[in-house]
Design a protein around this motif. Structure first.
Motif, PDB file in Angstrom:
ATOM      1  N   ARG A 296       0.961  -1.217   0.037  1.00  9.06           N
ATOM      2  CA  ARG A 296      -0.021   0.018  -0.026  1.00  9.06           C
ATOM      3  C   ARG A 296       0.898   1.184  -0.039  1.00  9.06           C
ATOM      4  O   ARG A 296       0.374   2.365  -0.388  1.00  9.06           O
ATOM      5  N   GLN A 297       2.114   1.072   0.143  1.00 11.60           N
ATOM      6  CA  GLN A 297       3.085   2.346   0.465  1.00 11.60           C
ATOM      7  C   GLN A 297       4.059   2.249  -0.495  1.00 11.60           C
ATOM      8  O   GLN A 297       5.282   1.946  -0.353  1.00 11.60           O
ATOM      9  N   LYS A 298       3.649   1.885  -1.827  1.00  7.93           N
ATOM     10  CA  LYS A 298       4.723   1.929  -2.911  1.00  7.93           C
ATOM     11  C   LYS A 298       5.898   2.789  -3.282  1.00  7.93           C
ATOM     12  O   LYS A 298       6.520   2.459  -3.979  1.00  7.93           O
ATOM     13  N   HIS A 299       5.436   3.817  -2.552  1.00  8.39           N
ATOM     14  CA  HIS A 299       6.619   4.950  -2.808  1.00  8.39           C
ATOM     15  C   HIS A 299       7.845   4.310  -1.772  1.00  8.39           C
ATOM     16  O   HIS A 299       9.075   4.825  -2.306  1.00  8.39           O
ATOM     17  N   LEU A 300       7.726   3.483  -1.085  1.00  9.38           N
ATOM     18  CA  LEU A 300       8.857   2.768  -0.435  1.00  9.38           C
ATOM     19  C   LEU A 300       9.550   1.619  -1.253  1.00  9.38           C
ATOM     20  O   LEU A 300      10.525   1.264  -0.820  1.00  9.38           O
ATOM     21  N   LEU A 301       8.987   1.298  -2.295  1.00 13.53           N
ATOM     22  CA  LEU A 301       9.549   0.250  -3.170  1.00 13.53           C
ATOM     23  C   LEU A 301      10.596   0.941  -4.212  1.00 13.53           C
ATOM     24  O   LEU A 301      10.155   1.812  -4.743  1.00 13.53           O
ATOM     25  N   LEU A 302      11.782   0.399  -4.159  1.00 16.71           N
ATOM     26  CA  LEU A 302      12.760   0.838  -4.936  1.00 16.71           C
ATOM     27  C   LEU A 302      12.834   0.059  -6.120  1.00 16.71           C
ATOM     28  O   LEU A 302      13.481   0.479  -7.070  1.00 16.71           O
ATOM     29  N   LEU A 303      12.467  -1.333  -6.061  1.00 14.94           N
ATOM     30  CA  LEU A 303      12.686  -2.296  -7.184  1.00 14.94           C
ATOM     31  C   LEU A 303      11.661  -3.300  -6.962  1.00 14.94           C
ATOM     32  O   LEU A 303      11.605  -3.865  -5.941  1.00 14.94           O
ATOM     33  N   ASP A 304      10.690  -3.431  -7.887  1.00 15.53           N
ATOM     34  CA  ASP A 304       9.873  -4.661  -7.923  1.00 15.53           C
ATOM     35  C   ASP A 304      10.158  -5.538  -9.129  1.00 15.53           C
ATOM     36  O   ASP A 304       9.704  -4.981 -10.006  1.00 15.53           O
ATOM     37  N   CYS A 305      10.088  -6.797  -8.995  1.00 13.80           N
ATOM     38  CA  CYS A 305      10.276  -7.482 -10.255  1.00 13.80           C
ATOM     39  C   CYS A 305       9.828  -8.941 -10.409  1.00 13.80           C
ATOM     40  O   CYS A 305       9.885  -9.533  -9.285  1.00 13.80           O
ATOM     41  N   VAL A 306       9.553  -9.360 -11.459  1.00 13.74           N
ATOM     42  CA  VAL A 306       9.119 -10.736 -11.638  1.00 13.74           C
ATOM     43  C   VAL A 306      10.544 -11.713 -11.613  1.00 13.74           C
ATOM     44  O   VAL A 306      11.480 -11.019 -12.275  1.00 13.74           O
ATOM     45  N   SER A 307      10.502 -12.519 -10.693  1.00 16.87           N
ATOM     46  CA  SER A 307      11.808 -13.553 -10.777  1.00 16.87           C
ATOM     47  C   SER A 307      11.650 -14.832 -11.005  1.00 16.87           C
ATOM     48  O   SER A 307      10.618 -15.432 -11.597  1.00 16.87           O
ATOM     49  N   GLY A 308      12.518 -15.631 -10.543  1.00 14.94           N
ATOM     50  CA  GLY A 308      12.327 -17.119 -10.902  1.00 14.94           C
ATOM     51  C   GLY A 308      12.387 -17.762 -12.267  1.00 14.94           C
ATOM     52  O   GLY A 308      13.043 -17.104 -12.955  1.00 14.94           O
ATOM     53  N   SER A 309      11.747 -18.730 -12.514  1.00 14.96           N
ATOM     54  CA  SER A 309      11.607 -19.212 -13.618  1.00 14.96           C
ATOM     55  C   SER A 309      11.113 -18.427 -14.659  1.00 14.96           C
ATOM     56  O   SER A 309      11.600 -18.601 -16.017  1.00 14.96           O
ATOM     57  N   THR A 310      10.201 -17.637 -14.470  1.00 18.02           N
ATOM     58  CA  THR A 310       9.825 -16.690 -15.701  1.00 18.02           C
ATOM     59  C   THR A 310      10.785 -15.728 -16.085  1.00 18.02           C
ATOM     60  O   THR A 310      11.057 -15.558 -17.485  1.00 18.02           O
ATOM     61  N   ALA A 311      11.700 -15.241 -15.261  1.00 15.89           N
ATOM     62  CA  ALA A 311      12.755 -14.071 -15.442  1.00 15.89           C
ATOM     63  C   ALA A 311      13.959 -15.225 -16.234  1.00 15.89           C
ATOM     64  O   ALA A 311      14.702 -14.409 -16.980  1.00 15.89           O
ATOM     65  N   TYR A 312      14.340 -16.384 -15.877  1.00 16.45           N
ATOM     66  CA  TYR A 312      14.972 -16.978 -16.457  1.00 16.45           C
ATOM     67  C   TYR A 312      14.624 -17.881 -17.699  1.00 16.45           C
ATOM     68  O   TYR A 312      15.693 -18.410 -18.412  1.00 16.45           O
ATOM     69  N   ASN A 313      13.618 -17.590 -18.234  1.00 13.99           N
ATOM     70  CA  ASN A 313      12.941 -18.119 -19.562  1.00 13.99           C
ATOM     71  C   ASN A 313      13.049 -19.686 -19.121  1.00 13.99           C
ATOM     72  O   ASN A 313      13.279 -20.381 -20.308  1.00 13.99           O
ATOM     73  N   LEU A 314      12.650 -20.225 -18.020  1.00 16.29           N
ATOM     74  CA  LEU A 314      12.526 -21.485 -17.787  1.00 16.29           C
ATOM     75  C   LEU A 314      11.137 -21.992 -17.418  1.00 16.29           C
ATOM     76  O   LEU A 314      10.910 -23.170 -16.839  1.00 16.29           O
ATOM     77  N   ASN A 315      10.297 -21.100 -17.493  1.00 13.74           N
ATOM     78  CA  ASN A 315       8.940 -21.414 -16.965  1.00 13.74           C
ATOM     79  C   ASN A 315       8.099 -22.592 -17.825  1.00 13.74           C
ATOM     80  O   ASN A 315       8.442 -22.207 -19.119  1.00 13.74           O
ATOM     81  N   ILE A 316       7.563 -23.240 -17.302  1.00 18.75           N
ATOM     82  CA  ILE A 316       6.512 -24.091 -17.951  1.00 18.75           C
ATOM     83  C   ILE A 316       5.405 -24.136 -17.201  1.00 18.75           C
ATOM     84  O   ILE A 316       4.948 -23.244 -16.569  1.00 18.75           O
ATOM     85  N   ALA A 317       4.246 -24.935 -18.058  1.00 18.03           N
ATOM     86  CA  ALA A 317       3.044 -24.881 -17.685  1.00 18.03           C
ATOM     87  C   ALA A 317       2.950 -25.341 -15.998  1.00 18.03           C
ATOM     88  O   ALA A 317       3.512 -26.260 -15.807  1.00 18.03           O
ATOM     89  N   GLY A 318       2.295 -24.617 -15.354  1.00 18.38           N
ATOM     90  CA  GLY A 318       2.170 -24.794 -13.783  1.00 18.38           C
ATOM     91  C   GLY A 318       3.217 -24.287 -12.981  1.00 18.38           C
ATOM     92  O   GLY A 318       3.205 -24.418 -11.774  1.00 18.38           O
TER      93      GLY A 318
END
Length: 354
Positions: A9-31
């Protein structure tokens, strides 16, 4: 105290917000789960108060945010997860404060990566081995009892207590034990009906043997040893196995059973991802989060390789890393003083703008 909901709720305190893990690695699969990581800054009021926080996560821990000080500390240690976060591909960056431009990957990449990435890779190998052991050495549904770890010494050999009781048509409730001096976990075993003996154990849930008072002059019928250390190790392993049964990712586990290699292929996939990334850091001086070797890594995840084959390949890569890092132009380790100055500048600028 800041929590996950309040931070969102206080997004001004967020300096960085990222999708990570398998999606960022290009290794995501179904599920595949959608993971997120980021960086936040404590409010100035919280900074001056008692309650500092290193990180905040949601209940499932698939969204984790590091306070800027902790983030920089982990960067100076070349933590792989943190280096990956700093180099997240743009398409997966949800929010990024301009102050994050002060933190440049090249200021932190160092020869420490040879150890940190390899260390994480070894952890993944251990986890893969752990699943192999759990699959091939499953525990019985019911837990063994203290009686299963007791042995009677008789005729120059030891017999399982349960067998000895059956042979003699004795019930453990009609027996009594007296500790033998100077014989660790050794006991005289008595069998005297209607003598008020306490039995060998107090019940099926007992975690130790019971001791009885024996009338002077009563003869013991056997000497018994309780393998207490073995019982303790068994109970620990049984508890860990049952916890694993409850907590395991069932879809991932069933996938392991389907490829019939009896190891956690996802852990082995990440082993090679980490080793490849470590090699790229030494060669090119950058963290390549988006994996161009997706096909090879997904073949590992699909169980196309035997575990022994992968272990040999991993060992070869580890040996190669030593030579690469010896020749690398990377700094020996990050400059902590520089990291501290970056932290001070970020805090002064951020708080001064409020």
């Amino acid at each position: 105290m800041m929590n996950y909901d309040l931070l969102k709720r206080q997004k001004h305190l967020l300096l960085l917000d990222c999708v990570s893990g398998s999606t960022a690695y290009n290794l995501n699969i179904a599920g595949s789960d959608l993971d997120k990581k980021g960086v936040f800054i404590m409010s100035q009021q919280q900074l001056y108060g008692f309650h500092h926080q290193d990180q905040i996560a949601n209940e499932s821990h698939d969204e984790v945010y590091f306070e800027i000080k902790r983030f920089l500390e982990l960067l100076t240690k070349n933590n792989p997860n943190i280096l990956e976060l700093l180099s997240t591909p743009r398409q997966f960056v949800i929010q990024r404060h301009p102050l994050m431009d002060l933190i440049k990957p090249e200021d932190f990449l160092s020869k420490l990566c040879a150890d940190t990435f390899a260390g994480y890779a070894h952890t993944q190998i251990k986890k893969a081995h752990g699943l192999n052991k759990k699959i091939n050495q499953p525990f019985q549904v019911s837990r063994k009892s203290v009686l299963d770890f007791c042995y009677v010494i008789q005729g120059g050999r030891s017999l399982p207590l349960t067998d000895w009781l059956n042979v003699n048509s004795y019930h453990q409730e009609d027996c009594g034990l007296v500790k033998i001096d100077h014989f660790r976990d050794g006991y005289f075993l008595y069998h005297v009906k209607e003598a008020g003996l306490k039995g060998i154990v107090s019940g099926p849930e007992a975690n130790d043997v019971s001791l009885s008072s024996i009338a002077r002059g009563t003869s013991h019928v056997a000497v018994m040893h309780f393998n207490k250390d073995g019982y303790s190790v068994y109970c620990k392993n049984y508890r860990e196995y049952k916890d694993w049964e409850v907590q395991r990712n069932e879809q991932r586990y069933q996938g392991t059973l389907q490829h019939k290699k009896n190891y956690d292929a996802k852990h082995m996939m990440h082993t090679f991802r980490l080793l490849e990334m470590a090699e790229e850091i030494a060669r090119y001086g950058e963290v390549m989060v988006h994996r161009k070797d997706r096909d090879f890594l997904l073949r590992i995840r699909a169980g196309e390789f035997d575990l022994d084959e992968l272990l040999v390949m991993a060992e070869t890569k580890l040996e190669g890393l030593k030579g690469l890092y010896e020749k690398s132009d990377l700094q020996e380790r990050p400059d902590e003083d520089k990291a501290q100055q970056i932290l001070i500048e970020i805090r002064e600028t951020f708080y001064g703008s409020i």
